[in-house]
Design a protein around this motif. Structure first.
Motif, PDB file in Angstrom:
ATOM      1  N   ARG A   6     -16.600  -3.852   0.278  1.00 38.07           N
ATOM      2  CA  ARG A   6     -16.187  -2.683  -0.490  1.00 38.07           C
ATOM      3  C   ARG A   6     -15.439  -1.745   0.437  1.00 38.07           C
ATOM      4  NH1 ARG A   6     -15.707  -2.866  -5.409  1.00 38.07           N
ATOM      5  NH2 ARG A   6     -14.656  -4.584  -4.421  1.00 38.07           N
ATOM      6  N   LEU A   8     -13.876   2.419   0.895  1.00 39.61           N
ATOM      7  CA  LEU A   8     -14.255   3.794   0.591  1.00 39.61           C
ATOM      8  C   LEU A   8     -14.015   4.107  -0.890  1.00 39.61           C
ATOM      9  CD1 LEU A   8     -15.287   6.343   1.974  1.00 39.61           C
ATOM     10  CD2 LEU A   8     -12.914   6.985   2.384  1.00 39.61           C
ATOM     11  N   GLN A   9     -15.001   4.704  -1.515  1.00 36.95           N
ATOM     12  CA  GLN A   9     -15.000   5.115  -2.921  1.00 36.95           C
ATOM     13  C   GLN A   9     -15.128   3.951  -3.908  1.00 36.95           C
ATOM     14  OE1 GLN A   9     -15.406   8.326  -3.834  1.00 36.95           O
ATOM     15  NE2 GLN A   9     -15.462   8.704  -1.636  1.00 36.95           N
ATOM     16  N   GLU A  10     -15.251   2.720  -3.425  1.00 34.14           N
ATOM     17  CA  GLU A  10     -15.509   1.597  -4.328  1.00 34.14           C
ATOM     18  C   GLU A  10     -17.016   1.487  -4.535  1.00 34.14           C
ATOM     19  OE1 GLU A  10     -11.700  -1.321  -3.604  1.00 34.14           O
ATOM     20  OE2 GLU A  10     -13.535  -1.774  -2.489  1.00 34.14           O
ATOM     21  N   ALA A  11     -17.411   0.789  -5.585  1.00 38.27           N
ATOM     22  CA  ALA A  11     -18.827   0.740  -5.959  1.00 38.27           C
ATOM     23  C   ALA A  11     -19.267  -0.681  -6.278  1.00 38.27           C
ATOM     24  CB  ALA A  11     -19.078   1.644  -7.163  1.00 38.27           C
ATOM     25  N   LYS A  21     -22.275   3.394  -4.435  1.00 35.41           N
ATOM     26  CA  LYS A  21     -20.893   3.742  -4.112  1.00 35.41           C
ATOM     27  C   LYS A  21     -20.766   4.061  -2.626  1.00 35.41           C
ATOM     28  CE  LYS A  21     -17.136   6.575  -5.916  1.00 35.41           C
ATOM     29  NZ  LYS A  21     -16.767   7.555  -6.940  1.00 35.41           N
ATOM     30  N   LEU A  23     -19.481   6.291   0.006  1.00 32.59           N
ATOM     31  CA  LEU A  23     -19.023   7.677   0.022  1.00 32.59           C
ATOM     32  C   LEU A  23     -18.262   8.037   1.292  1.00 32.59           C
ATOM     33  CD1 LEU A  23     -22.183   9.456  -1.418  1.00 32.59           C
ATOM     34  CD2 LEU A  23     -20.138   8.697  -2.638  1.00 32.59           C
ATOM     35  N   ALA A  24     -18.677   7.457   2.416  1.00 32.48           N
ATOM     36  CA  ALA A  24     -18.021   7.787   3.679  1.00 32.48           C
ATOM     37  C   ALA A  24     -18.249   6.655   4.673  1.00 32.48           C
ATOM     38  CB  ALA A  24     -18.565   9.093   4.241  1.00 32.48           C
TER      39      ALA A  24
END
Length: 76
Positions: A6, A8-11, A21, A23-24
């Motif tokens: 994944r 960044l910002q993918e879930a 998700k 997040l960072a």
């Protein structure tokens, strides 16, 4: 074990109710956001293992106390 990549910002979706998700990403650490129903307990692994250990010790203590009471004839 299922391994997923994944960004960044993918879930990742688990069933209908749980979303994880990214997040960072900071160096060798990532921050995860977990959206799940309140009735689902979520712990870091080391915390979960400590809870399991404490629960096991509590059951063992209660069982020993109950056995002592049974041997003494105290059935209350």
């Amino acid at each position: 074990m299922l391994v997923l990549t994944r960004r960044l910002q993918e879930a990742i979706q688990i069933g209908d109710d749980i979303e994880i998700k990214i997040l960072a990403i900071e160096g060798d650490q990532i921050k995860l956001g977990i959206d799940a129903p309140r009735n689902i307990e979520i712990h870091r692994k080391e915390v979960y293992l400590e809870i399991q250990k404490e629960n096991h010790e509590a059951v063992r203590k209660v069982s020993l106390e109950g056995l002592r009471g049974f041997i003494k004839g105290d059935f209350t």
